[in-house]
Design a protein around this motif. Sequence first.
Motif, PDB file in Angstrom:
ATOM      1  N   VAL A   1     -10.770   8.645 -29.097  1.00  8.45           N
ATOM      2  CA  VAL A   1     -11.531   9.423 -28.120  1.00  8.45           C
ATOM      3  C   VAL A   1     -11.838   8.637 -26.869  1.00  8.45           C
ATOM      4  O   VAL A   1     -12.169   9.205 -25.836  1.00  8.45           O
ATOM      5  N   GLY A   2     -11.772   7.291 -26.936  1.00  4.11           N
ATOM      6  CA  GLY A   2     -12.095   6.500 -25.758  1.00  4.11           C
ATOM      7  C   GLY A   2     -13.592   6.243 -25.666  1.00  4.11           C
ATOM      8  O   GLY A   2     -14.414   7.025 -26.123  1.00  4.11           O
TER       9      GLY A   2
ATOM     10  N   GLY B   1     -10.424   2.881 -20.837  1.00  6.30           N
ATOM     11  CA  GLY B   1     -10.721   3.959 -21.778  1.00  6.30           C
ATOM     12  C   GLY B   1     -10.239   5.309 -21.325  1.00  6.30           C
ATOM     13  O   GLY B   1     -10.861   6.311 -21.638  1.00  6.30           O
ATOM     14  N   ASP B   2      -9.141   5.379 -20.538  1.00  9.32           N
ATOM     15  CA  ASP B   2      -8.651   6.679 -20.076  1.00  9.32           C
ATOM     16  C   ASP B   2      -8.024   7.483 -21.199  1.00  9.32           C
ATOM     17  O   ASP B   2      -8.354   8.634 -21.430  1.00  9.32           O
ATOM     18  N   LYS B   3      -7.082   6.901 -21.908  1.00  7.16           N
ATOM     19  CA  LYS B   3      -6.398   7.543 -23.037  1.00  7.16           C
ATOM     20  C   LYS B   3      -6.616   6.666 -24.261  1.00  7.16           C
ATOM     21  O   LYS B   3      -5.862   5.743 -24.508  1.00  7.16           O
ATOM     22  N   GLY B   4      -7.655   6.958 -24.981  1.00 10.81           N
ATOM     23  CA  GLY B   4      -8.036   6.033 -26.041  1.00 10.81           C
ATOM     24  C   GLY B   4      -8.727   4.829 -25.442  1.00 10.81           C
ATOM     25  O   GLY B   4      -9.251   4.865 -24.325  1.00 10.81           O
ATOM     26  N   THR B   5      -8.735   3.731 -26.175  1.00 11.40           N
ATOM     27  CA  THR B   5      -9.362   2.496 -25.704  1.00 11.40           C
ATOM     28  C   THR B   5      -8.364   1.362 -25.807  1.00 11.40           C
ATOM     29  O   THR B   5      -7.644   1.233 -26.800  1.00 11.40           O
ATOM     30  N   ARG B   6      -8.297   0.545 -24.742  1.00 13.17           N
ATOM     31  CA  ARG B   6      -7.400  -0.600 -24.712  1.00 13.17           C
ATOM     32  C   ARG B   6      -8.198  -1.817 -24.271  1.00 13.17           C
ATOM     33  O   ARG B   6      -8.754  -1.834 -23.168  1.00 13.17           O
TER      34      ARG B   6
ATOM     35  N   ASP C   1      -6.096   1.782 -29.127  1.00 10.33           N
ATOM     36  CA  ASP C   1      -6.042   2.942 -30.022  1.00 10.33           C
ATOM     37  C   ASP C   1      -5.865   4.196 -29.173  1.00 10.33           C
ATOM     38  O   ASP C   1      -6.040   4.169 -27.954  1.00 10.33           O
ATOM     39  N   ASN C   2      -5.477   5.284 -29.825  1.00 10.66           N
ATOM     40  CA  ASN C   2      -5.308   6.574 -29.145  1.00 10.66           C
ATOM     41  C   ASN C   2      -6.436   7.531 -29.508  1.00 10.66           C
ATOM     42  O   ASN C   2      -6.230   8.736 -29.616  1.00 10.66           O
TER      43      ASN C   2
ATOM     44  N   GLY D   1      -5.135   8.666 -36.496  1.00 14.38           N
ATOM     45  CA  GLY D   1      -4.865   7.993 -35.228  1.00 14.38           C
ATOM     46  C   GLY D   1      -4.008   6.763 -35.421  1.00 14.38           C
ATOM     47  O   GLY D   1      -3.527   6.472 -36.521  1.00 14.38           O
TER      48      GLY D   1
END
Length: 531
Positions: free
Chosen positions: A479-480, A515-520, A476-477, A456
């Motif tokens: 699982v979220g 947390g839609d596409k990965g976690t930000r 990150d890209n 990742g």
Amino acid sequence: MSIWDWLLNPSGLTPHGFCLSWAPGLVTIHVVSDVLIGLSYFSIPLAIAAFVRRRPDLQYGWVAYLFVAFILACGTTHLMAILTLWVPAYGIEGLIKMATAILSIATAAILWPLIPRAAALPSVAQLEQLNLRLRESEAEARLSNLELERRVAERTSQLERANAQLTEALAERSQAQQALARNEAEYRASFEAAAVGKIQTDPLTGKYIRVNRAFAHMLGYEPEDLIGQDGWSFTWPEDREEGREGYARLLAGEVSTYHREKRYLRRDGQPVWGRLSGSIVRDPETNEPLLSIGVVEDIDERHKAQAALETAKRDLEDMVEARTAALRQRDLLLREVYHRVKNNLQIVDSLLVMQARQVSDPGAKEALLSLRSRVYALGLVHHQLMGSTNLSTFDVAPFLHELSTNVVEGGADQNIELNVEAIPLEVGLDFAIPLGLLVTELVTNALKHAFPGRPGTIDVMLRRGADGSIALIVADNGVGYAADGAHAGGTGSGLGASIIKGLVLQMGGMMSVAGDKGTRVEIRFAAPVAS
């Protein structure tokens, strides 16, 4: 003899009927012939007159009326010939013939010169050819008019579209102007309400463009008194040269900020001390300086206190010299302190590694390694301070890169790509330590939960917002956190989450997690003021 006798019976002459021996046949022939001729002569001019009246466009229509008079006169002579058969009115007949002769001569004299002109008039065939050409010209004109109408319609359509686009552009411009006006009003309110002095100057001429009330009152003026004035003229004369040298470095781009304590010239001629922090706003494309921005803190009371203290201790020169020597050793001592702290933290790091190797419990081992990452962050802060020029601040960009790289290399079991993007930002110890710990916790959290058995990417970013705030972003890209409740960017209840919340609270920031596409995870806080 009277005039009537001369007109009707001159000298007792006999009528023409006498010459015909009053033969009925001859008299009848002459009477009938003259009547018919007279009637014809009278009908012809009436037809000509009617034709001329219906054709007022004829070029020589007046000649026709002359023919009418001539023919009428001729017809009248034939009628007189009938009268003279029985009445010897030779005087009247002579007068009528004289009038006819005059009209005949006049008609002939006028007619011959008109013949070339009349001959030059176009014939019927020529007129038909001209009419044909005229109709062709009319057809071409209609086609031209249709083409012109088509072009006018097309041009009108283009103008309407252009007008619609212009209207839309004007509406967008109006909205942009309104937004700009709101931003300007907000900035002006913030600018004027600041407790410290704020100034804006032309970077090339040094003239004040805007000053707030705090700065103007510091110098004993009203803000409007300083607009357009040369800023260097309000610097104490002995401090101008040094100030110009520092500002020249800032203008040339050698330094990003300008910090200096200097004396300003008050309106009453007295000096007042101020601490100036300045920077340059540049064109993003050409890098040309657009605006100089400065924050001035009134430190006159502190300098006066220092001056009073120096006056009171004037007779203690040896102590002053010792203090001066101690100040000269400050850098060396601070570097030594930072070095020792760093070495001690390295020892703690080594002990944690040794202890982790001896521990068989995975949870305890993970806790020791997490503690090691936090200790490394503290040690790296002191290492950066030890290498800085002023021993109080350092650029946070290389610090974040080295820190994030160490966390990923020490905690990733699979192929993890790290991207670090940080703006140049001078920070001090109080800001760097919580920032470093935040990055350590967030990157460690991503390594633990975002990539279960797969590669990742982790992005660490430090940006400056339009309002001057600072945003720390760790994304990150993986699982979220929706798929794994433990990976929630500090929203859980574990030790790491508690540390993250405490650090955010300590820095006076606000945190948001997506947390839609990965976690930000994004944390916003006020920009530090380097001292």
